[in-house]
Design a protein around this motif. Structure first.
Motif, PDB file in Angstrom:
ATOM      1  N   TYR A   1      -2.866   4.835   5.070  1.00 35.56           N
ATOM      2  CA  TYR A   1      -1.463   4.747   5.460  1.00 35.56           C
ATOM      3  C   TYR A   1      -1.275   4.652   6.969  1.00 35.56           C
ATOM      4  CZ  TYR A   1      -0.576   6.418   0.667  1.00 35.56           C
ATOM      5  OH  TYR A   1      -0.531   6.570  -0.697  1.00 35.56           O
TER       6      TYR A   1
ATOM      7  N   GLN B   1       0.796  -1.227   0.000  1.00 35.70           N
ATOM      8  CA  GLN B   1       0.000   0.000   0.000  1.00 35.70           C
ATOM      9  C   GLN B   1       0.834   1.286   0.000  1.00 35.70           C
ATOM     10  OE1 GLN B   1      -2.976  -0.403   3.087  1.00 35.70           O
ATOM     11  NE2 GLN B   1      -4.102  -1.959   1.929  1.00 35.70           N
ATOM     12  N   PRO B   2       2.051   1.308   0.594  1.00 33.84           N
ATOM     13  CA  PRO B   2       2.866   2.525   0.457  1.00 33.84           C
ATOM     14  C   PRO B   2       3.200   2.882  -0.986  1.00 33.84           C
ATOM     15  CG  PRO B   2       3.679   1.204   2.279  1.00 33.84           C
ATOM     16  CD  PRO B   2       2.639   0.362   1.571  1.00 33.84           C
TER      17      PRO B   2
ATOM     18  N   TYR C   1       7.278   6.682  -0.138  1.00 25.96           N
ATOM     19  CA  TYR C   1       6.671   8.010  -0.007  1.00 25.96           C
ATOM     20  C   TYR C   1       7.654   9.127  -0.347  1.00 25.96           C
ATOM     21  CZ  TYR C   1       3.203   5.558   2.924  1.00 25.96           C
ATOM     22  OH  TYR C   1       2.251   4.701   3.406  1.00 25.96           O
TER      23      TYR C   1
ATOM     24  N   PHE D   1       8.071   1.994   3.302  1.00 27.10           N
ATOM     25  CA  PHE D   1       7.646   3.362   3.559  1.00 27.10           C
ATOM     26  C   PHE D   1       8.495   4.390   2.802  1.00 27.10           C
ATOM     27  CE2 PHE D   1       4.623   3.944   7.277  1.00 27.10           C
ATOM     28  CZ  PHE D   1       4.030   2.700   7.100  1.00 27.10           C
TER      29      PHE D   1
END
Length: 322
Positions: A251, A201-202, A263, A260
Motif C-alpha cells: 500500500y 490494490q486498495p 480501506y 483509497f
C-alpha cells in the motif's frame, strides 16, 4: 472536457460511494461504542448526517450522469471492474436507515426494508449477470464481495435491530454462503494470477471486512451469544487483520486516489468487532483499550478525508471516465 466530443473525462464512478460507506462504517463503530457505554452517541449521529450528505450528493450527481454515458445503466452494472460497486448505493442506504432507527424507529424500519430489498435484488441480478455474461478471472477483485456478502450481512444486522428475527437469519445465510463461494474464487485469482494493477490494490483491504461483518451479524442474530461460531469468526478476522499488516508494504507505494476509501469501511468493521471483544474480555484498562481502537480508526478516516479534500482542491481526485 474532451474537445472532440464534449464528453467529460472525469466524473462520478460507483466506487466513490466508498466515501459514504466508510463514513457510515465509522459511525457504526462510534454507535457500537455508545451501546457499550464507551463513548457518546452524539458522534455517531453527526457522522451519520455527514455520510447522508455525501451519499445524497454523490447519488444525485451519479444518477444525472449515467444516462448520458455510453451504454447507460446497463454498462455501469456490467462493468467488469466498477459494476460491483453500484451495490454500495443501497448498502449505504441500509446503514443510514440503521442509524435512523435509533431516533425514528418506524421510519428507519421502512427505509431499511426498501434498501434491503433493492440490495438483495441487485445482488441477485449482478450474480446472474456474472454467470450468464462470464467473467475474466484477471478482472476479478475483492470488491466482488460487496453485493451479496456485505449486502447480506449488513441486511442481517439491520433486520435483527428492526426486530425481524426470521428475516435476519435469512439474510445471514445469504451473506455467509455467498462469502464462502465468492471468497474462494477471489483468493484463487489473488494466489495464482498476476497481481492486481496498482489502481485496484486498495481493494485488497476489502478482504478484511467479511469475517468482521459476519461476526457482528452473528452477534446481532444470536442476541450477543458468544460461542464457538463467534470465536471462529474472531480467529479469521485476526488472520485478515494480520494479512493487512503484511500488505502495508504494498500500500505504501501507491499514490493517493479515490480508491483509497476502500480501506475505510473494512477497517472500521474490524474495529467495531474488536470493541465487542474488548467489552467481552474486560482486560485490565479495557476502557483505555476501547478508546485506543476508537481513536485509531477515527484518525485513519480523518486522514483519508484530509487527503481527499487536498486532492479535490488540486482537481486530482475524481476518477477518469476514459
Amino acid at each position: 472536457m474532451n474537445a472532440r466530443n464534449s464528453e467529460p473525462t472525469v466524473g462520478i464512478t460507483p466506487n466513490l460511494f466508498g466515501i459514504a460507506y466508510g463514513l457510515t462504517g465509522l459511525a457504526g463503530c462510534w454507535g457500537y461504542a455508545a451501546l457499550l457505554h464507551f463513548a457518546p452517541a452524539l458522534v455517531s449521529d453527526i457522522l451519520c448526517v455527514l455520510a447522508a450528505v455525501v451519499w445524497l450528493t454523490l447519488l444525485i450527481s451519479y444518477a444525472s450522469q449515467v444516462p448520458r454515458r455510453p451504454g447507460g445503466w446497463h454498462a455501469e452494472l456490467t462493468h467488469p471492474v466498477l459494476g460491483p460497486f453500484v451495490s454500495l448505493i443501497p448498502i449505504v442506504g441500509m446503514l443510514l436507515s440503521i442509524g435512523l432507527m435509533r431516533h425514528e424507529r418506524a421510519a428507519g424500519q421502512w427505509l431499511f426494508g426498501v434498501f434491503a430489498v433493492v440490495t438483495v435484488v441487485l445482488a441477485g441480478w449482478l450474480t446472474g449477470q456474472w454467470i450468464s455474461g462470464g467473467l475474466d478471472l484477471d478482472k476479478l477483485h475483492p470488491g466482488y464481495v460487496l453485493p451479496a456478502v456485505a449486502g447480506g450481512l449488513i441486511a442481517a444486522i439491520g433486520a435483527s435491530l428492526a426486530g425481524w428475527t426470521g428475516l435476519a437469519r435469512v439474510f445471514f445465510g445469504l451473506g455467509v454462503v455467498s462469502w464462502l463461494v465468492i471468497e474462494s474464487m477471489i483468493l484463487a485469482r489473488l494466489y495464482f494470477r498476476p497481481p492486481l494493477p496498482p489502481q485496484l490494490q486498495p481493494t485488497l483491504a476489502i478482504q478484511a471486512a467479511p469475517p468482521a461483518l459476519a461476526g457482528l451479524a452473528y452477534l446481532a442474530v444470536s442476541h450477543n451469544k458468544v460461542d464457538a461460531v463467534t470465536f471462529g469468526l474472531a480467529g479469521y478476522t485476526l488472520l485478515a487483520a494480520l494479512i493487512q499488516l503484511r500488505l502495508v508494504g504494498v500500500y505504501r507505494h501507491l499514490h493517493f486516489n479515490s480508491g483509497f476509501w476502500a480501506y475505510a469501511f473494512p477497517y472500521a468493521a474490524v474495529a467495531t468487532f474488536t470493541l465487542h471483544w474488548v467489552a467481552y474480555a474486560h482486560p485490565p484498562g479495557y476502557r483505555i483499550w476501547a478508546w485506543i481502537v476508537i481513536l485509531a480508526i477515527t484518525a485513519f478516516v480523518v486522514a483519508l478525508a484530509a487527503e481527499t479534500t487536498a486532492a479535490l482542491a488540486r482537481h486530482r481526485f475524481l476518477p477518469q471516465l476514459r
